[in-house]
Scaffold this motif. Structure first.
Motif, PDB file in Angstrom:
ATOM      1  N   GLN A 158     -21.248  -8.013  -1.857  1.00  0.00           N
ATOM      2  CA  GLN A 158     -19.737  -7.500  -1.651  1.00  0.00           C
ATOM      3  C   GLN A 158     -19.647  -6.757  -0.251  1.00  0.00           C
ATOM      4  O   GLN A 158     -20.672  -6.563   0.318  1.00  0.00           O
ATOM      5  N   ALA A 159     -18.419  -6.755  -0.037  1.00  0.00           N
ATOM      6  CA  ALA A 159     -17.800  -6.412   1.110  1.00  0.00           C
ATOM      7  C   ALA A 159     -18.272  -4.996   1.377  1.00  0.00           C
ATOM      8  O   ALA A 159     -18.092  -4.169   0.368  1.00  0.00           O
ATOM      9  N   ASP A 202     -21.461  -3.698   1.714  1.00  0.00           N
ATOM     10  CA  ASP A 202     -22.913  -4.046   1.552  1.00  0.00           C
ATOM     11  C   ASP A 202     -23.689  -4.358   2.589  1.00  0.00           C
ATOM     12  O   ASP A 202     -23.281  -4.703   3.736  1.00  0.00           O
ATOM     13  N   PRO A 225     -15.871  -9.783   4.768  1.00  0.00           N
ATOM     14  CA  PRO A 225     -15.627 -11.280   4.147  1.00  0.00           C
ATOM     15  C   PRO A 225     -15.877 -12.197   5.393  1.00  0.00           C
ATOM     16  O   PRO A 225     -16.484 -13.482   5.359  1.00  0.00           O
ATOM     17  N   THR A 232     -19.107 -14.031   6.394  1.00  0.00           N
ATOM     18  CA  THR A 232     -19.704 -15.246   5.770  1.00  0.00           C
ATOM     19  C   THR A 232     -19.635 -16.553   6.573  1.00  0.00           C
ATOM     20  O   THR A 232     -18.776 -16.891   7.350  1.00  0.00           O
ATOM     21  N   VAL A 252     -20.042 -13.066   1.567  1.00  0.00           N
ATOM     22  CA  VAL A 252     -19.562 -11.596   1.632  1.00  0.00           C
ATOM     23  C   VAL A 252     -18.201 -11.780   0.876  1.00  0.00           C
ATOM     24  O   VAL A 252     -17.221 -12.445   1.241  1.00  0.00           O
ATOM     25  N   SER A 253     -18.266 -11.274  -0.325  1.00  0.00           N
ATOM     26  CA  SER A 253     -17.117 -11.361  -1.104  1.00  0.00           C
ATOM     27  C   SER A 253     -15.777 -10.103  -0.961  1.00  0.00           C
ATOM     28  O   SER A 253     -16.484  -8.889  -0.726  1.00  0.00           O
ATOM     29  N   SER A 254     -14.761 -10.280  -1.304  1.00  0.00           N
ATOM     30  CA  SER A 254     -14.034  -9.082  -1.007  1.00  0.00           C
ATOM     31  C   SER A 254     -13.560  -8.442  -2.203  1.00  0.00           C
ATOM     32  O   SER A 254     -14.077  -8.625  -3.225  1.00  0.00           O
TER      33      SER A 254
END
Length: 123
Positions: free
Chosen positions: A13-14, A16, A88, A91, A121-123
């Motif tokens: 996740q964003a 991290d 993100p 990525t 990387v997810s937001s």
């Protein structure tokens, strides 16, 4: 024969952190500059960071300065990229590259590459 292998990617996740590793064999590891490049879908491969043979000189692209740290352990023939505060836009597929000369952000100057490790990387 030179072999380059990356590891450590993943889905986070964003905000991290991740640490990428790259091992290189078949060469005198401590005589080469090593770099991380990344390529996002539909975009050109870009230089992220580079470290000279001794580890005394490092370079970063502006977008990762203050968040990413490149390092190497010549005794283990391993390159690292510590990535903190991931966004993100980080990525991409991350590649390790080896060059006998000084650091450069020109991918054409690197003679050996790994297969890459995916960072998402997810937001």
């Amino acid at each position: 024969q030179v072999q380059v292998v990356e590891s450590g990617g993943g889905l986070v996740q964003a905000g991290d952190s991740l640490r990428l590793s790259c091992t290189a064999s078949g060469l005198r590891f401590d005589q080469y500059s090593l770099a991380w490049f990344r390529q996002a879908p539909g975009k050109e491969r870009e230089g992220v960071s580079c470290i000279r043979w001794s580890g005394s000189t490092t370079y970063y692209t502006d977008s990762v300065k203050g968040r990413f740290t490149i390092s190497r352990d010549n005794t283990k023939s391993t390159l690292y990229l510590q990535m903190n505060s991931l966004k993100p836009e980080d990525t991409a597929m991350y590649y390790c590259a080896v060059r006998s000369g000084s650091c450069s952000d020109s991918k054409e100057l690197y003679g050996a590459w790994g297969q890459g490790t995916q960072v998402t990387v997810s937001s």
